[in-house]
Design a protein around this motif. Structure first.
Motif, PDB file in Angstrom:
ATOM      1  N   UNK A 175       0.699  -1.303  -0.067  1.00  0.00           N
ATOM      2  CA  UNK A 175       0.103  -0.122  -0.030  1.00  0.00           C
ATOM      3  C   UNK A 175       0.651   1.227  -0.053  1.00  0.00           C
ATOM      4  N   UNK A 176       1.972   1.018   0.272  1.00  0.00           N
ATOM      5  CA  UNK A 176       2.813   2.449   0.327  1.00  0.00           C
ATOM      6  C   UNK A 176       3.799   2.467  -1.130  1.00  0.00           C
ATOM      7  N   UNK A 177       3.426   1.613  -1.792  1.00  0.00           N
ATOM      8  CA  UNK A 177       4.496   1.489  -3.046  1.00  0.00           C
ATOM      9  C   UNK A 177       4.101   2.713  -3.994  1.00  0.00           C
ATOM     10  N   UNK A 178       5.023   3.746  -4.271  1.00  0.00           N
ATOM     11  CA  UNK A 178       4.594   4.604  -5.014  1.00  0.00           C
ATOM     12  C   UNK A 178       5.415   4.853  -6.444  1.00  0.00           C
ATOM     13  N   UNK A 179       6.458   3.854  -6.218  1.00  0.00           N
ATOM     14  CA  UNK A 179       7.447   3.869  -7.481  1.00  0.00           C
ATOM     15  C   UNK A 179       7.811   2.650  -7.698  1.00  0.00           C
ATOM     16  N   UNK A 180       8.084   2.285  -9.235  1.00  0.00           N
ATOM     17  CA  UNK A 180       8.568   1.175  -9.722  1.00  0.00           C
ATOM     18  C   UNK A 180       9.363   1.590 -11.077  1.00  0.00           C
ATOM     19  N   UNK A 181      10.592   0.769 -11.202  1.00  0.00           N
ATOM     20  CA  UNK A 181      11.147   1.133 -12.354  1.00  0.00           C
ATOM     21  C   UNK A 181      11.507  -0.311 -12.863  1.00  0.00           C
ATOM     22  N   UNK A 182      10.745  -0.623 -14.058  1.00  0.00           N
ATOM     23  CA  UNK A 182      10.833  -2.036 -14.313  1.00  0.00           C
ATOM     24  C   UNK A 182      11.914  -2.095 -15.262  1.00  0.00           C
ATOM     25  N   UNK A 183      12.221  -3.543 -15.359  1.00  0.00           N
ATOM     26  CA  UNK A 183      13.220  -4.061 -16.354  1.00  0.00           C
ATOM     27  C   UNK A 183      13.028  -3.864 -17.812  1.00  0.00           C
ATOM     28  N   UNK A 184      14.076  -3.462 -18.685  1.00  0.00           N
ATOM     29  CA  UNK A 184      13.849  -3.152 -20.044  1.00  0.00           C
ATOM     30  C   UNK A 184      13.637  -4.482 -20.495  1.00  0.00           C
ATOM     31  N   UNK A 185      13.890  -5.552 -20.142  1.00  0.00           N
ATOM     32  CA  UNK A 185      13.738  -7.031 -20.690  1.00  0.00           C
ATOM     33  C   UNK A 185      12.371  -7.583 -20.204  1.00  0.00           C
ATOM     34  N   UNK A 186      11.732  -6.709 -19.386  1.00  0.00           N
ATOM     35  CA  UNK A 186      10.382  -7.493 -18.986  1.00  0.00           C
ATOM     36  C   UNK A 186       9.323  -7.955 -20.184  1.00  0.00           C
ATOM     37  N   UNK A 187       9.036  -9.358 -19.761  1.00  0.00           N
ATOM     38  CA  UNK A 187       8.281  -9.794 -20.994  1.00  0.00           C
ATOM     39  C   UNK A 187       6.869 -10.138 -20.461  1.00  0.00           C
ATOM     40  N   UNK A 188       6.618 -10.184 -18.962  1.00  0.00           N
ATOM     41  CA  UNK A 188       5.229 -10.736 -18.412  1.00  0.00           C
ATOM     42  C   UNK A 188       5.094 -10.027 -17.084  1.00  0.00           C
ATOM     43  N   UNK A 189       3.598  -9.760 -16.996  1.00  0.00           N
ATOM     44  CA  UNK A 189       3.158  -9.202 -15.558  1.00  0.00           C
ATOM     45  C   UNK A 189       1.975 -10.149 -15.260  1.00  0.00           C
TER      46      UNK A 189
END
Length: 275
Positions: free
Chosen positions: A105-119
């Motif tokens: 609930x406190x998560x405000x920022x994510x920097x995803x991997x440039x190679x991310x293929x699935x969420x």
């Protein structure tokens, strides 16, 4: 796996060597979703000492750095880790499992991997994200992936990314809670993948893209009337400047863009005068 203080935040360096999710201890904790405020509250909890220690550790994390070499985040890994504020993925991460960060609930920022293929489904459900930029290599996003992020205003998803049940991707987020005319059953999936697709808002698309380039922004600004294009809002009230500020991959700022634009225009004027 180690823990250190980084930028004033208790930071877990996640290397995947330890399974962090324990289903039995999570079930035991089921009726204690609100974390205790002090040691006395912990002592009064009607759970085992093992359960208390398990949740004390999980609730101590304020930042997660997924280290180089980790390729996947298993399902439920960080679920209900309510004090995590920021997650930074290394570029080896390509898969985020179901409910991996649900109820952070406190998560405000994510920097995803440039190679991310699935969420996976519910991956970032019930967090507090205001923006998310999905990289171009992402092949698929499952339902409820960004649901119940009530402050989510910028969600950029590449055209080629498959949205499984798109009307559930962000159900009850900004589009439903703040803009009721954009209900989940009225083409949310289309809106996600074609944000500001109208040519009128071409600069928004540039600034919302993955790693927007200065040259592309400048070319679009020339077509849109120069620096004033940064002040034009889109249909949900976000300016291109906001996109640049929110995009964790943007390597340029509005100031740099405008300065470069003005210098280019001055150069063209000077050249014209000499001719």
């Amino acid at each position: 796996m180690r823990v250190a203080l980084v930028d004033g935040l208790v930071t877990l360096y996640y290397d995947g060597t330890k399974k962090l999710y324990n289903q039995e201890l999570s079930e035991e904790w089921r009726n204690h979703r609100d974390p205790p405020r002090n040691q006395d509250d912990w002592e009064r909890l009607n759970v085992s000492d093992e359960c208390k220690n398990y949740w004390k550790e999980r609730l101590s994390w304020q930042q997660v750095i997924v280290v180089h070499g980790v390729s996947s985040i298993p399902e439920y890994t960080f679920h209900h880790c309510q004090n995590i504020q920021r997650v930074i993925f290394s570029n080896t991460a390509n898969w985020i499992g179901r409910s991996a960060f649900i109820y952070c609930k406190s998560l405000t920022s994510i920097k995803l991997s440039i190679n991310l293929r699935f969420i996976g489904e519910n991956a970032f459900s019930n967090c507090n994200l205001s923006s998310a930029f999905v990289p171009p290599r992402c092949i698929e996003i499952r339902y409820w992936a960004f649901a119940y992020n009530r402050n989510l205003e910028i969600l950029n998803i590449p055209q080629r990314t498959k949205l499984v049940e798109p009307h559930w991707i962000i159900r009850f987020t900004v589009l439903c809670s703040k803009y009721p005319h954009r209900r989940a059953d009225r083409g949310v999936g289309v809106w996600l993948k074609n944000i500001n697709n109208d040519d009128k808002f071409a600069l928004h698309r540039v600034c919302a893209s993955f790693e927007p380039t200065l040259d592309l922004i400048l070319d679009t600004m020339k077509e849109k009337g120069g620096p004033k294009a940064f002040k034009v809002k889109n249909s949900i009230g976000i300016t291109p400047s906001r996109y640049l500020n929110e995009n964790p991959y943007a390597k340029v700022t509005e100031k740099e863009v405008i300065e470069k634009y003005v210098l280019q225009m001055m150069g063209e004027v000077s050249n014209t005068a000499e001719v």
